[in-house]
Enzyme design. Structure first.
Site, PDB file in Angstrom:
ATOM      1  N   HIS A 109       0.839  -1.214   0.000  1.00 24.54           N
ATOM      2  CA  HIS A 109       0.000   0.000   0.000  1.00 24.54           C
ATOM      3  C   HIS A 109       0.875   1.266   0.000  1.00 24.54           C
ATOM      4  CE1 HIS A 109      -3.305  -2.762   1.145  1.00 24.54           C
ATOM      5  NE2 HIS A 109      -2.383  -3.297   1.926  1.00 24.54           N
TER       6      HIS A 109
ATOM      7  N   SER B 216      15.041  21.214 -17.554  1.00 26.58           N
ATOM      8  CA  SER B 216      13.863  22.025 -17.830  1.00 26.58           C
ATOM      9  C   SER B 216      14.302  23.268 -18.581  1.00 26.58           C
ATOM     10  CB  SER B 216      13.195  22.413 -16.511  1.00 26.58           C
ATOM     11  OG  SER B 216      12.419  23.589 -16.688  1.00 26.58           O
TER      12      SER B 216
ATOM     13  N   LYS C 147      16.338  21.761 -12.489  1.00 25.24           N
ATOM     14  CA  LYS C 147      15.599  20.514 -12.679  1.00 25.24           C
ATOM     15  C   LYS C 147      16.412  19.412 -13.360  1.00 25.24           C
ATOM     16  CE  LYS C 147      11.712  19.579 -12.138  1.00 25.24           C
ATOM     17  NZ  LYS C 147      10.446  20.036 -12.673  1.00 25.24           N
TER      18      LYS C 147
ATOM     19  N   GLU D 198       9.209   8.310 -17.334  1.00 20.65           N
ATOM     20  CA  GLU D 198       7.878   8.845 -17.643  1.00 20.65           C
ATOM     21  C   GLU D 198       7.426   8.431 -19.045  1.00 20.65           C
ATOM     22  OE1 GLU D 198       7.512  13.089 -16.621  1.00 20.65           O
ATOM     23  OE2 GLU D 198       9.164  12.739 -15.254  1.00 20.65           O
TER      24      GLU D 198
END
Ligand code: ARG
Length: 476
Positions: free
Chosen positions: A165, A286, A292, A299
């Site tokens: 979980h 970025s 970043k 992804e």
């Protein structure tokens, strides 16, 4: 050069038509934009078919030699771009017949189509294409599994919080966790191998649907194409695409397995987790935020799994409800699997590079491993070993957790008196299981996270992968 009534070069039909197809139909019907991918396989099929025609007496020895030479020449012209599909070609088959006639002349070139149909051709060619790419994808999967195994070996003693979980549950070895991502990929390799057995039936010889009248040796064609056997039923052979759908399922499953791993890498790469550092070469920046460093490969893997599933569901929807035997709907089988192949063949090497260069913050993982009272089960099981019923042991351990939680301390911090006040069964000896290393070492049952068990599973996994590599023909 063959023409139909409308005067179109390369047409494979037209004799019974008063005129050529409308431009609207021609545009809709045309598949060369994507089925050109199969040109090389079409020519391989044609060579095998020519041999069967010669064996049955429809081509002389000389004609066979000339036909094979012409097909080889055509293959070269296709490979270097000297021969391409024309606007007037309906599909790869018609284009290549036009090309053959250009090379071999109308007399010889016109003989090849005897005893075959585009229906048995296309059903065979897509199998040949997928079998080749199953090998490429299989080899890429093996490389990814190798990268995971190397990371497991390099981090064999490092613990981290194991989760259910997404909450701290019980400490585990990082190597155990990593191998839990490798095993599904091993099963994907097994799926590719098992699929290969079903994909090696050859539809060639089924004709349009009912079989060929010319006495061609379908087993010869199958052997020439590296397939095991002719398909048992000509209607099934031309109408079914379960082999294609199954392949699309395997690519979806691979995508899902990469996506599950990706989700963890994305989480682990956050400041909050801080479990991993991505190599610069496998992460992105970025355009506006200079600080970043983004996990784009993970992804994209997660995103592309959606695309792979879409390919599968689209294909299954196409197949549902088709009557026997061939229907033109089946032309829609190719783009989804071509896309699946192209997607995975680009994704897998990038994913492997990301995994191979990942650096683990094992100190932070180890620091968090005992947090969240993740050793509470160990206390309960220690009590069971002292003869306490598990039901009571669970309660006692739960009370210890509550006590520590209220005071903001760890399970190993209460003094002897406090332990005894929670339960007389909680003697100071319980501290022997209140270490992460002790907890991990005690999980020595089958498939457990104890170091010895993990070393065993690592050997089992690498042995299995070596066997599968050989079976898939990807071993180097
Ligand atoms: N282009 C078709 C396909 O991809 C193969 C040709 C069969 N066409 C036909 N009209 N029988 O399935």
């Amino acid at each position: 050069m063959t023409t139909n009534r409308a005067g179109e070069a390369g047409a494979l039909w037209g004799g019974r038509f008063a005129g050529g197809p409308s431009p609207e139909l021609a545009r809709l019907s045309k598949s060369t934009d994507f089925d050109w991918e199969l040109a090389h396989y079409d020519i391989r099929g044609s060579k095998a078919h020519a041999k069967a025609l010669a064996q049955a007496g429809y081509l002389s020895d000389g004609e066979l030699t000339d036909m094979i030479a012409a097909l080889t020449e055509l293959d070269e012209r296709v490979a270097d771009g000297r021969f391409t599909a024309a606007e007037s070609d309906e599909d790869v088959h018609s284009a290549l017949e036009r090309g053959l006639i250009e090379v071999a002349g109308a007399e010889l070139g016109g003989k090849l189509r005897a005893g075959r149909s585009r229906n048995d051709q296309i059903s065979t060619l897509v199998r040949l294409y997928l079998r080749d790419h199953a090998q490429v994808i299989g080899a890429q999967l093996v490389q990814l599994i190798d990268a995971i195994v190397s990371q497991a070996e390099a981090n064999s003693a490092a613990p981290l919080p194991g989760r259910t979980h997404l909450q701290h549950a019980q400490p585990v070895l990082l190597s155990h966790h990593l191998l839990a991502h490798a095993w599904p990929l091993v099963r994907d390799l097994e799926r590719l191998r098992d699929w290969g057995a079903r994909a090696s039936a050859s539809p060639y010889g089924a004709g349009a649907l009912a079989g060929s009248t010319l006495g061609l040796d379908a087993a010869l064609v199958a052997a020439e194409l590296g397939l095991d056997r002719p398909s048992e039923n000509s209607m099934d052979a031309t109408a079914s695409r379960d082999v294609v759908a199954e392949f699309a399922f395997i690519t979806s499953m691979i995508g899902i397995n990469l996506s599950r791993f990706s989700e963890e890498i994305i989480l682990w790469n956050t400041r909050e987790f801080d479990y991993v550092t991505l190599d610069d070469a496998y992460s992105t920046g970025s355009s506006i935020m200079p600080q970043k460093k983004n996990p784009d490969i993970a992804e994209l893997a997660r995103g592309k799994s959606g695309r792979l599933i879409g390919n599968l569901t689209g294909l299954l929807s196409t197949l549902k409800g088709l009557p026997l035997s061939y229907n033109r709907d089946l032309q829609e089988d190719k783009e989804p699997v071509f896309d699946a192949v192209q997607t995975l063949e680009v994704l897998l090497p990038a994913f492997t590079g990301m995994i191979a260069t990942l650096r683990f913050n094992t100190e932070r993982m180890a620091y968090q491993a005992p947090q969240g009272f993740s050793l509470a089960t160990d206390v309960a099981e220690w009590l069971v070993k002292q003869g306490v019923a598990f039901r009571d042991a669970h309660e006692i351990s739960g009370e210890l957790v509550q006590h520590c939680e209220q005071r903001g301390i760890g399970l190993d911090e209460p003094d002897d008196e406090t332990l005894a006040s929670i339960s007389p069964h909680l003697t100071p000896d319980v501290r022997s299981v209140l270490t992460v290393a002790g907890s991990i070492a005690s999980r020595s049952g089958a498939g457990g996270t104890a170091p010895d068990r993990v070393a065993e599973q690592l050997t089992a996994l690498t042995t299995r992968v070596a066997e599968l590599s050989r079976a898939l023909g990807t071993a180097d």
